[in-house]
Scaffold this active site. Structure first.
Site, PDB file in Angstrom:
ATOM      1  N   ASP A  77       0.850  -1.189   0.000  1.00  0.00           N
ATOM      2  CA  ASP A  77       0.000   0.000   0.000  1.00  0.00           C
ATOM      3  C   ASP A  77       0.885   1.238   0.000  1.00  0.00           C
ATOM      4  O   ASP A  77       2.094   1.155   0.253  1.00  0.00           O
ATOM      5  CB  ASP A  77      -0.872   0.035   1.262  1.00  0.00           C
ATOM      6  CG  ASP A  77      -1.976  -1.006   1.200  1.00  0.00           C
ATOM      7  OD1 ASP A  77      -2.414  -1.317   0.091  1.00  0.00           O
ATOM      8  OD2 ASP A  77      -2.396  -1.490   2.260  1.00  0.00           O
ATOM      9  N   ASP A 101      -9.182  -5.781   2.170  1.00  0.00           N
ATOM     10  CA  ASP A 101      -7.891  -6.372   1.773  1.00  0.00           C
ATOM     11  C   ASP A 101      -7.774  -7.833   2.195  1.00  0.00           C
ATOM     12  O   ASP A 101      -6.824  -8.521   1.804  1.00  0.00           O
ATOM     13  CB  ASP A 101      -6.733  -5.591   2.407  1.00  0.00           C
ATOM     14  CG  ASP A 101      -6.552  -4.215   1.789  1.00  0.00           C
ATOM     15  OD1 ASP A 101      -6.840  -4.085   0.587  1.00  0.00           O
ATOM     16  OD2 ASP A 101      -6.135  -3.280   2.498  1.00  0.00           O
TER      17      ASP A 101
END
Length: 1047
Positions: free
Chosen positions: A465, A780
């Site tokens: 990320d 996620d």
């Protein structure tokens, strides 16, 4: 029971003694007099206790009224049962004694709406629990301790952890240990049968002692690992939850939650206790862990206000009132009956168990061959006794001598089995993993699954990320644009009041954050996500927003929570004074811009948005993004009052009325999130290690490119290659073949959804990559589970993300991800070092004993001596090599592939060279030692044993580095290694010089010790020379397979 007593109404009510003395007793019977005495004692006792507890406490209102009222000359005083006063005089439930905890607990567990209405609803229950719905509980230590005393703490009773005895029993069940025990028993029996009980027990006894030490060490190691897992489990379960206490929103441990707490719940959170829904929007929970039902359950204040501990928030946000905690919840009852198991077998452990089993089978085969050969030689008359005479001639041999000779042969075969089994390998893995887990914890990485330690060392791609991982997650609004103009510092003075009021609405109500203003006038506190805190801080400080006044003037009708697909959130509010309704949207600038048909200028006027003006806004957004700013846009629309009124009770219709078209753009803010200082260096070290880093972010493509260039994923001065930077929608729309073709080229994926991240992981795995993925959101979870190693964020990560991951990065820093990569490689490398070291011992001992047994009919290394070698080499050797720390050299090697053999060609080269040297030297000692050194048989055997052990000690240094010539680099830093070497030498000296009978040795002279050390020290130059010998890439064992197939 209540006793009725008469008393004079003229007596002063404060003087209890005079009241009691003035009561007439003339008409009382004997039994009534006894009751009178009992009542006086009870009443006086209660009065005394009440005075001690609180001098200022007033008497019960009923008693005071009775005493003070002049309307009647006589009153009836009812003394109530003691139980009614318990909450006043020290019952541990105190102020909450009248609350039936059992009824509350059952009400939530059974989701009984009628019972809740019987209590008067959530508001009435909050009052009963002394909770302010807005400001929460008092939160001081006294209040919290009273609540824990009354309702229990938010912990559950766990089954007692496994004790040391359990692991001792488990160790004795191991097949290897059972074989060794059988060998010890046979050796003991043969020894006593041949040499008598006085001296015959030495060898068998020494094997027993060695086995017990191995068991003790193994059990102690597993016990320690169990305790370490228990400790890590406690840390992992110590979730931080958002509560409000004394009006202040704060994070506390889940274990500190108390009945009456007001808890904030957002997407991905765990419900920390059983409770009731206070308020919230679009709130859905996943109760599958409790009920087994996979469908998400909607929770609201009308039909289903019940929240069960252990559930996960699937969508929306809410506030909840805690009703039951700990063992009073269904989750607590269930968890208290579950025993956590830490006996997970990692892939490497399974491979080592297979290796150990294979080597053991080889040992049994060799031992069987030795047994057959030696028995054949004996019974065919090809062996001689100590006097040089034929042992067996088939005619005049005593049966007792034959039996003893057969026992000696079997004992030699048993010794072969003892030396063949490398029981230290599983222990080495356990020690390495336990040590690395502890060290990784200190390096801000908490391992949840053991296998991740090894797999991370093989990672070829890391998908990371941006926010909080590559950046600091310390956000601040640095730019604000209205119309096509960028405002300066005094925003509230530049723009019109109408726009300012609309911005206040959009920020104050379309947020999951909150503002706390201390009464003391100290600094205002902001809570929520970093983005929300940055916007709230900007609105208060630069726009002069007063959130308390706004809450009085407006009512929230409906909220559409942030969605990772749409990347925006919306709210429908009503102005209480004018009864007008407004829809506000906030989100990714280009997404919100696409919904707008009008825009505001700084003067307060609105203009229609043409293609040209839209293009200008897009350029403004791109310019902000190119400066590494996250762009957030605000837009609104006033909707018809009648429409929202008619839909107020219909949530579905209201959500549809949150118009997404013809909005008016209020403004665009640019939020700066600086890159982490160590991110660039960490990414560079990953690249050097042959690991590709890909950034997957929800930000727009320009922001993503700017940050990627800043932290080194893209080169600053280098032209971006086509396909290196793409958007999620583009990747999603590729055909499967196109994705497989282009996935290796991609370095940055912007505006990605969780599905895009999952697709990326699946494609990379199909191409043979070992993939590590970072994630922090609930969405996620699929990608974290799909990846070979899932890395969740400890600070910003939701509990769902943490549960789906293998390793939790406690500081959310990419540098820690690179550290995990180093440790993963270190674990694999340390285990390979020990395998090389262990197999050198086993191969050398096996060949020496086999050749000696077949040729001479006897073995130079006894079972006890070999077990002693295994003991000190396995336990101490494993500890020495398993605790080597990561080196920079590890990050200069390419990743280890999925199918690469555990024993590499380099390891085969090193171990075969050392084994060959030891075999040549020791067999020379065996067959020519007596004449070379002019010593007797016992001294010769002691020299063989001592030289063999010292060879392993010196070879331990060679095993520190499998490829580099300099094996002493950094050795001064590893105090444990040096200490273990010293302890090993001391123990060997004691074994040879003082435990002669036990070890079957004799004392050696100083010169003989010098010879042993000199021969053993030659392993260093041999190891140094052998590392210059090149090896082929083709696995060594594949040549054997080829040879077998040809034959």
């Amino acid at each position: 029971m209540a006793s009725k007593l008469k008393y004079s109404s003229n007596v002063y009510y404060g003087n209890i003694q005079s009241v009691l003395l003035s009561i007439s007793t003339a008409t009382l019977t004997k039994s009534q007099k006894k009751w009178r005495v009992a009542c006086i004692v009870i009443y006086v006792s209660l009065s005394l206790v009440k005075r001690i507890v609180s001098k200022n406490r007033k008497l019960d209102a009923r008693v005071l009224n009775a005493l003070a009222s002049p309307s009647s000359p006589h009153r009836v005083l009812e003394i109530e049962p003691v139980s009614s006063y318990l909450h006043e005089v020290g019952d541990n439930r105190g102020l909450y004694a009248k609350i039936d905890q059992r009824k509350l607990t059952e009400m939530v567990k059974n989701k009984n709406l009628d019972e809740l209405r019987g209590f008067g609803g959530v508001k009435a229950l909050a009052e009963l629990l002394k909770t302010d719905m807005e400001n929460g509980v008092h939160g001081d230590e006294e209040d919290l301790s009273k609540r824990r005393m009354a309702f229990g703490s938010n912990t559950y009773q766990k089954p007692p952890p496994k004790g040391l005895i359990h692991f001792v029993v488990e160790a004795f069940r191991d097949t290897t240990i059972l074989i060794l025990l059988a060998c010890a028993a046979l050796s003991l029996a043969f020894g006593i049968r041949e040499h008598g009980a006085r001296e015959g027990w030495y060898e068998g006894g020494s094997i027993f002692v060695a086995v017990f030490i191995v068991v003790a060490v193994s059990a102690a190691s597993n016990f320690r690992q169990e305790r370490q897992f228990d400790k890590l489990s406690k840390i992992s379960n110590d979730i931080k939850i958002d509560v409000v206490r004394e009006g202040r929103r704060q994070k506390v441990s889940i274990f500190d939650a108390v009945v009456g707490d007001v808890v904030f719940l957002n997407i991905g959170d765990h419900v920390p206790a059983d409770g009731l829904f206070i308020d919230g929007h679009s709130f859905h929970v996943d109760e599958s862990s409790m009920t087994g039902e996979s469908d998400h359950v909607e929770v609201n204040s009308v039909h289903n206000p019940f929240l069960l501990s252990g559930s996960k928030v699937a969508d929306g946000y809410s506030r909840m009132l805690v009703i039951s905690v700990g063992m009073n919840t269904a989750w607590g009852e269930m968890m208290s009956s579950i025993t956590s198991e830490s006996n997970e077998q990692t892939p490497l452990q399974e491979r080592l168990n297979t290796l150990t089993s294979s080597i053991g089978k080889v040992g049994l085969a060799v031992a069987s061959l030795v047994l057959v050969v030696m028995l054949t030689r004996y019974f065919t008359g090809n062996t001689e006794d100590e006097d040089g005479l034929q042992e067996f001639n088939g005619t005049d041999k005593d049966l007792n001598d034959i039996f003893n000779s057969v026992l000696r042969i079997i004992s030699a075969a048993v010794t072969i089995v003892v030396v063949a089994i490398p029981e230290g390998l599983p222990l080495a893995v356990t020690l390495t993993l336990a040590y690395s887990m502890k060290r990784m914890m200190a390096d801000q990485a908490m391992v949840r699954k053991l296998s991740a330690c090894e797999t991370m060392g093989s990672a070829t791609v890391i998908c990371t990320d941006k926010t909080g991982t590559l950046t600091l997650n310390q956000m601040k609004v640095t730019k604000f644009c209205i119309g096509h103009e960028e405002t300066g510092q005094d925003v509230s003075r530049v723009i019109s009041q109408d726009i300012l009021e609309l911005l206040h609405q959009g920020v104050a109500f379309n947020t999951t954050g909150s503002i706390y203003k201390p009464k003391s006038g100290s600094v205002v506190e902001y809570s929520g996500s970093p983005t929300e805190k940055a916007i709230l801080c900007w609105a208060v400080q630069d726009l002069g927003m007063d959130i308390d006044k706004l809450k009085q003037d407006y009512t929230i009708l409906h909220v559409e929570t942030f969605n990772s697909e749409k990347k925006r959130s919306g709210v429908l509010i009503r102005n209480n004074a004018y009864n007008s309704n407004y829809v506000h949207w906030k989100g990714a600038a280009e997404m919100v811009l696409a919904m707008c048909s009008y825009y505001y200028e700084t003067t307060g006027g609105t203009k229609s948005m043409s293609k040209e003006t839209r293009s200008q806004f897009e350029k403004i957004i791109q310019g902000m993004a190119a400066s590494s700013l996250r762009c957030i846009a605000f837009a609104y629309k006033q909707v018809e009052t009648g429409e929202s009124k008619s839909n107020e009770d219909d949530k579905t219709t209201i959500s549809q009325s949150l118009s997404e078209h013809d909005l008016t753009l209020l403004g665009i803010v640019g939020i700066k999130d600086p890159c982490r200082p160590g991110a660039r260096k960490a990414i560079q070290s990953c690249r050097v290690a042959g690991v590709e880093v890909k950034m997957i972010t929800g930000d727009n493509v320009f922001t993503a490119k700017a940050i990627a260039a800043e932290c080194g994923i893209l080169e600053h001065n280098q032209q971006v290659v086509t396909g290196e930077v793409i958007e999620g929608v583009e990747f999603r729309n590729y055909t499967p073949e196109e994705r497989m073709l282009k996935v290796d080229t991609i370095r940055v994926m912007a505006r990605s959804s969780p599905l895009d991240k999952l697709l990326m992981v699946q494609c990379l795995k199909q191409k043979g990559h070992v993939v590590a993925v970072t994630g922090d959101g609930t969405n996620d979870a699929p990608a974290l589970k799909e990846a070979d190693v899932g890395l969740s964020m400890g600070i910003q990560g939701t509990e769902v993300a943490k549960e789906s991951s293998d390793i939790v990065i406690l500081d959310d820093d990419f540098s820690s991800v690179a550290t995990v990569l180093r440790w993963g490689r270190c674990v694999y490398n340390n285990i390979q070092k020990f395998i090389q070291f262990q197999l050198t011992v086993n191969v050398a001992a096996l060949v020496i004993n086999f050749i000696a047994a077949v040729s001479a009919g006897d073995v130079p290394l006894t079972g006890g001596q070999l077990l002693w070698v295994n003991l000190i080499m396995d336990t101490l050797g494993a500890l020495a090599l398993a605790t080597e720390r990561p080196t920079d050299e590890l990050m200069h090697n390419p990743p280890v592939g999925r199918t690469e053999p555990l024993i590499t060609n380099i390891m085969w080269r090193n171990l075969l060279a050392q084994s060959l040297y030891q075999i040549i030297v020791l067999l020379t000692f065996q067959f020519r030692g007596r004449s070379i050194f002019n010593v007797d048989e016992q001294v010769k055997n002691t020299l063989i044993f001592n030289t063999f052990v010292l060879c392993q000690v010196f070879n331990e240094f060679n095993s520190r580095n499998l490829e580099k010539q300099n094996v002493f680099k950094g050795i001064h830093k590893n105090k444990l290694f040096l200490g273990i070497i010293a302890v090993t030498i001391i123990l060997q000296f004691v074994m040879v010089e003082f435990l002669k009978n036990f070890a079957d040795t004799v004392r050696l002279s100083l010169a003989q010790w010098g010879i042993c050390i000199a021969i053993a020290a030659l392993t260093w130059p041999i190891g140094w020379i052998m590392k210059f010998v090149p090896v082929t890439k083709k696995p060594f064992l594949s040549y054997l397979k080829f040879f077998c197939s040809r034959s």
